[in-house]
Design a protein around this motif. Structure first.
Motif, PDB file in Angstrom:
ATOM      1  N   SER A 188       0.831  -1.204   0.000  1.00 40.08           N
ATOM      2  CA  SER A 188       0.000   0.000   0.000  1.00 40.08           C
ATOM      3  C   SER A 188       0.867   1.256   0.000  1.00 40.08           C
ATOM      4  CB  SER A 188      -0.896   0.018   1.242  1.00 40.08           C
ATOM      5  OG  SER A 188      -1.778  -1.063   1.224  1.00 40.08           O
ATOM      6  N   PHE A 189       0.339   2.325  -0.567  1.00 36.31           N
ATOM      7  CA  PHE A 189       1.021   3.610  -0.550  1.00 36.31           C
ATOM      8  C   PHE A 189       0.848   4.292   0.801  1.00 36.31           C
ATOM      9  CE2 PHE A 189       0.533   3.062  -5.134  1.00 36.31           C
ATOM     10  CZ  PHE A 189       1.790   3.425  -5.573  1.00 36.31           C
ATOM     11  N   ASN A 190       1.760   5.198   1.108  1.00 35.65           N
ATOM     12  CA  ASN A 190       1.710   6.048   2.297  1.00 35.65           C
ATOM     13  C   ASN A 190       1.461   5.241   3.578  1.00 35.65           C
ATOM     14  OD1 ASN A 190       1.980   8.623   3.422  1.00 35.65           O
ATOM     15  ND2 ASN A 190      -0.232   8.857   3.560  1.00 35.65           N
ATOM     16  N   THR A 191       2.243   4.164   3.722  1.00 38.11           N
ATOM     17  CA  THR A 191       2.077   3.250   4.851  1.00 38.11           C
ATOM     18  C   THR A 191       3.444   2.948   5.452  1.00 38.11           C
ATOM     19  OG1 THR A 191       0.171   2.245   3.767  1.00 38.11           O
ATOM     20  CG2 THR A 191       1.209   0.971   5.536  1.00 38.11           C
ATOM     21  N   LYS A 192       3.531   2.980   6.782  1.00 38.83           N
ATOM     22  CA  LYS A 192       4.778   2.630   7.464  1.00 38.83           C
ATOM     23  C   LYS A 192       4.863   1.112   7.575  1.00 38.83           C
ATOM     24  CE  LYS A 192       7.337   3.122  11.783  1.00 38.83           C
ATOM     25  NZ  LYS A 192       7.354   3.752  13.113  1.00 38.83           N
ATOM     26  N   TYR A 193       5.976   0.562   7.082  1.00 37.21           N
ATOM     27  CA  TYR A 193       6.218  -0.883   7.136  1.00 37.21           C
ATOM     28  C   TYR A 193       7.467  -1.190   7.952  1.00 37.21           C
ATOM     29  CZ  TYR A 193       2.795  -1.800   3.463  1.00 37.21           C
ATOM     30  OH  TYR A 193       1.635  -1.905   2.733  1.00 37.21           O
ATOM     31  N   TYR A 194       7.404  -2.292   8.683  1.00 35.46           N
ATOM     32  CA  TYR A 194       8.576  -2.888   9.315  1.00 35.46           C
ATOM     33  C   TYR A 194       9.015  -4.010   8.382  1.00 35.46           C
ATOM     34  CZ  TYR A 194       6.783  -0.536  13.462  1.00 35.46           C
ATOM     35  OH  TYR A 194       6.323   0.408  14.349  1.00 35.46           O
ATOM     36  N   THR A 243      12.611   0.166   9.136  1.00 38.64           N
ATOM     37  CA  THR A 243      11.268   0.680   8.862  1.00 38.64           C
ATOM     38  C   THR A 243      11.340   1.655   7.693  1.00 38.64           C
ATOM     39  OG1 THR A 243      11.534   2.505  10.418  1.00 38.64           O
ATOM     40  CG2 THR A 243      10.539   0.484  11.270  1.00 38.64           C
ATOM     41  N   ILE A 244      10.241   1.735   6.968  1.00 41.63           N
ATOM     42  CA  ILE A 244      10.158   2.676   5.857  1.00 41.63           C
ATOM     43  C   ILE A 244       8.691   2.998   5.604  1.00 41.63           C
ATOM     44  CG2 ILE A 244      10.076   0.906   4.036  1.00 41.63           C
ATOM     45  CD1 ILE A 244      11.990   2.817   2.427  1.00 41.63           C
ATOM     46  N   THR A 245       8.421   4.221   5.196  1.00 48.93           N
ATOM     47  CA  THR A 245       7.081   4.612   4.796  1.00 48.93           C
ATOM     48  C   THR A 245       7.055   4.719   3.282  1.00 48.93           C
ATOM     49  OG1 THR A 245       6.710   5.785   6.871  1.00 48.93           O
ATOM     50  CG2 THR A 245       5.273   6.368   5.013  1.00 48.93           C
ATOM     51  N   THR A 246       6.142   4.007   2.668  1.00 50.38           N
ATOM     52  CA  THR A 246       6.044   4.035   1.211  1.00 50.38           C
ATOM     53  C   THR A 246       5.531   5.405   0.766  1.00 50.38           C
ATOM     54  OG1 THR A 246       3.857   3.007   1.407  1.00 50.38           O
ATOM     55  CG2 THR A 246       5.720   1.544   0.930  1.00 50.38           C
ATOM     56  N   PRO A 247       5.847   5.790  -0.463  1.00 48.19           N
ATOM     57  CA  PRO A 247       5.434   7.120  -0.928  1.00 48.19           C
ATOM     58  C   PRO A 247       3.921   7.203  -1.129  1.00 48.19           C
ATOM     59  CG  PRO A 247       6.351   5.855  -2.737  1.00 48.19           C
ATOM     60  CD  PRO A 247       6.558   5.033  -1.488  1.00 48.19           C
ATOM     61  N   SER A 248       3.441   8.419  -1.258  1.00 42.89           N
ATOM     62  CA  SER A 248       2.025   8.642  -1.568  1.00 42.89           C
ATOM     63  C   SER A 248       1.771   8.273  -3.019  1.00 42.89           C
ATOM     64  CB  SER A 248       1.648  10.104  -1.335  1.00 42.89           C
ATOM     65  OG  SER A 248       1.814  10.431   0.022  1.00 42.89           O
ATOM     66  N   TYR A 249       0.573   7.840  -3.299  1.00 40.85           N
ATOM     67  CA  TYR A 249       0.189   7.485  -4.662  1.00 40.85           C
ATOM     68  C   TYR A 249       0.138   8.734  -5.522  1.00 40.85           C
ATOM     69  CZ  TYR A 249      -2.615   5.625  -8.520  1.00 40.85           C
ATOM     70  OH  TYR A 249      -3.070   5.250  -9.757  1.00 40.85           O
ATOM     71  N   SER A 250       0.775   8.685  -6.683  1.00 40.16           N
ATOM     72  CA  SER A 250       0.835   9.852  -7.562  1.00 40.16           C
ATOM     73  C   SER A 250      -0.407   9.989  -8.436  1.00 40.16           C
ATOM     74  CB  SER A 250       2.072   9.772  -8.454  1.00 40.16           C
ATOM     75  OG  SER A 250       1.942   8.693  -9.377  1.00 40.16           O
ATOM     76  N   GLY A 251      -1.217   8.942  -8.487  1.00 37.86           N
ATOM     77  CA  GLY A 251      -2.410   8.982  -9.324  1.00 37.86           C
ATOM     78  C   GLY A 251      -2.131   8.641 -10.768  1.00 37.86           C
ATOM     79  N   VAL A 252      -0.899   8.296 -11.076  1.00 39.72           N
ATOM     80  CA  VAL A 252      -0.524   7.966 -12.446  1.00 39.72           C
ATOM     81  C   VAL A 252      -0.011   6.535 -12.480  1.00 39.72           C
ATOM     82  CG1 VAL A 252       1.009   8.524 -14.368  1.00 39.72           C
ATOM     83  CG2 VAL A 252       0.097  10.347 -12.920  1.00 39.72           C
ATOM     84  N   ASP A 253      -0.621   5.713 -13.311  1.00 33.44           N
ATOM     85  CA  ASP A 253      -0.165   4.347 -13.497  1.00 33.44           C
ATOM     86  C   ASP A 253       0.775   4.328 -14.701  1.00 33.44           C
ATOM     87  OD1 ASP A 253       0.269   1.679 -14.005  1.00 33.44           O
ATOM     88  OD2 ASP A 253      -1.843   1.101 -13.938  1.00 33.44           O
ATOM     89  N   PRO A 254       2.078   4.088 -14.493  1.00 34.05           N
ATOM     90  CA  PRO A 254       3.021   4.129 -15.614  1.00 34.05           C
ATOM     91  C   PRO A 254       2.767   3.036 -16.645  1.00 34.05           C
ATOM     92  CG  PRO A 254       4.086   3.258 -13.668  1.00 34.05           C
ATOM     93  CD  PRO A 254       2.722   3.729 -13.252  1.00 34.05           C
ATOM     94  N   HIS A 255       1.960   2.041 -16.313  1.00 32.02           N
ATOM     95  CA  HIS A 255       1.684   0.962 -17.241  1.00 32.02           C
ATOM     96  C   HIS A 255       0.402   1.195 -18.049  1.00 32.02           C
ATOM     97  CE1 HIS A 255       4.898  -1.160 -15.320  1.00 32.02           C
ATOM     98  NE2 HIS A 255       4.312  -1.020 -14.148  1.00 32.02           N
ATOM     99  N   ALA A 256      -0.326   2.255 -17.706  1.00 34.42           N
ATOM    100  CA  ALA A 256      -1.572   2.552 -18.405  1.00 34.42           C
ATOM    101  C   ALA A 256      -1.269   3.073 -19.801  1.00 34.42           C
ATOM    102  CB  ALA A 256      -2.390   3.580 -17.622  1.00 34.42           C
ATOM    103  N   ARG A 257      -2.119   2.730 -20.742  1.00 34.85           N
ATOM    104  CA  ARG A 257      -1.950   3.200 -22.115  1.00 34.85           C
ATOM    105  C   ARG A 257      -2.813   4.432 -22.329  1.00 34.85           C
ATOM    106  NH1 ARG A 257      -2.408  -1.495 -26.303  1.00 34.85           N
ATOM    107  NH2 ARG A 257      -0.230  -1.260 -26.798  1.00 34.85           N
ATOM    108  N   ALA A 258      -2.268   5.367 -23.062  1.00 28.88           N
ATOM    109  CA  ALA A 258      -3.028   6.574 -23.392  1.00 28.88           C
ATOM    110  C   ALA A 258      -4.106   6.239 -24.435  1.00 28.88           C
ATOM    111  CB  ALA A 258      -2.099   7.642 -23.937  1.00 28.88           C
ATOM    112  N   ILE A 259      -5.262   6.829 -24.285  1.00 37.95           N
ATOM    113  CA  ILE A 259      -6.348   6.624 -25.238  1.00 37.95           C
ATOM    114  C   ILE A 259      -6.459   7.903 -26.069  1.00 37.95           C
ATOM    115  CG2 ILE A 259      -8.819   6.268 -25.524  1.00 37.95           C
ATOM    116  CD1 ILE A 259      -8.751   4.769 -22.843  1.00 37.95           C
ATOM    117  N   THR A 260      -6.390   7.745 -27.369  1.00 34.77           N
ATOM    118  CA  THR A 260      -6.480   8.918 -28.245  1.00 34.77           C
ATOM    119  C   THR A 260      -7.660   8.736 -29.203  1.00 34.77           C
ATOM    120  OG1 THR A 260      -4.955   7.909 -29.828  1.00 34.77           O
ATOM    121  CG2 THR A 260      -4.009   9.367 -28.164  1.00 34.77           C
ATOM    122  N   ASN A 261      -8.287   9.834 -29.552  1.00 35.97           N
ATOM    123  CA  ASN A 261      -9.375   9.822 -30.524  1.00 35.97           C
ATOM    124  C   ASN A 261      -8.811  10.220 -31.874  1.00 35.97           C
ATOM    125  OD1 ASN A 261     -11.346   9.161 -28.642  1.00 35.97           O
ATOM    126  ND2 ASN A 261     -11.585  11.299 -28.045  1.00 35.97           N
TER     127      ASN A 261
END
Length: 118
Positions: free
Chosen positions: A58-64, A99-117
C-alpha cells in the motif's frame, strides 16, 4: 524517495546493519520496497544478506521490513513487510531490517496506455 531507517532505530533490537541504500517507490497502483545487500553484526559474528524487494504494498504506509534466518546463514532470503510491530517478535529467528514509509500514490499508473481519438 523515502529512506530506510535501520533496525537499531527499533527499541530492543540488538543487531546493526552496515548498509542503508534501501528505498520505497511507486510501481503502478502499488508500492514497492527495495532492500540492498547488507551485512548484519550479531554479537561477534557478521552475516551477509543478498538484496531483494517486496511488491504489492500500500502507498503512504509505514512498514517494518524483516527476514527470518533460523541458522544465521545469510545469503538469499525472503524479505517480508508488516505494519504490525508485534510481528517482529513472532519468531525467534526473525530480524528486523528496518522501517520505511512508502510514498504517496501519484495517481498515475506508468503501465496505463493513453487513449487517443482519431
Amino acid at each position: 524517495m523515502p529512506s530506510f531507517s535501520p533496525s537499531n532505530d527499533v527499541p530492543g533490537l540488538i543487531a546493526v546493519i552496515d548498509n542503508q541504500n534501501n528505498s520505497a517507490s511507486g510501481e503502478g497502483i502499488r508500492a514497492k520496497i527495495t532492500i540492498d545487500s547488507h551485512s548484519v553484526q550479531f554479537g561477534l559474528d557478521t552475516v551477509s544478506y543478498n538484496g531483494g524487494s517486496i511488491t504489492g504494498l500500500s502507498f503512504n504506509t509505514k512498514y517494518y521490513v524483516y527476514l527470518d534466518d533460523p541458522s544465521y546463514q545469510g545469503g538469499a532470503v525472503t524479505y517480508s513487510a508488516t505494519t504490525s510491530f508485534s510481528q517482529l517478535t513472532a519468531s525467534a529467528s526473525r530480524f528486523c531490517v528496518g522501517t520505511i514509509t512508502t510514498p504517496s500514490y501519484s495517481g498515475v499508473d506508468p503501465h496505463a496506455r493513453a487513449i487517443t481519438n482519431h
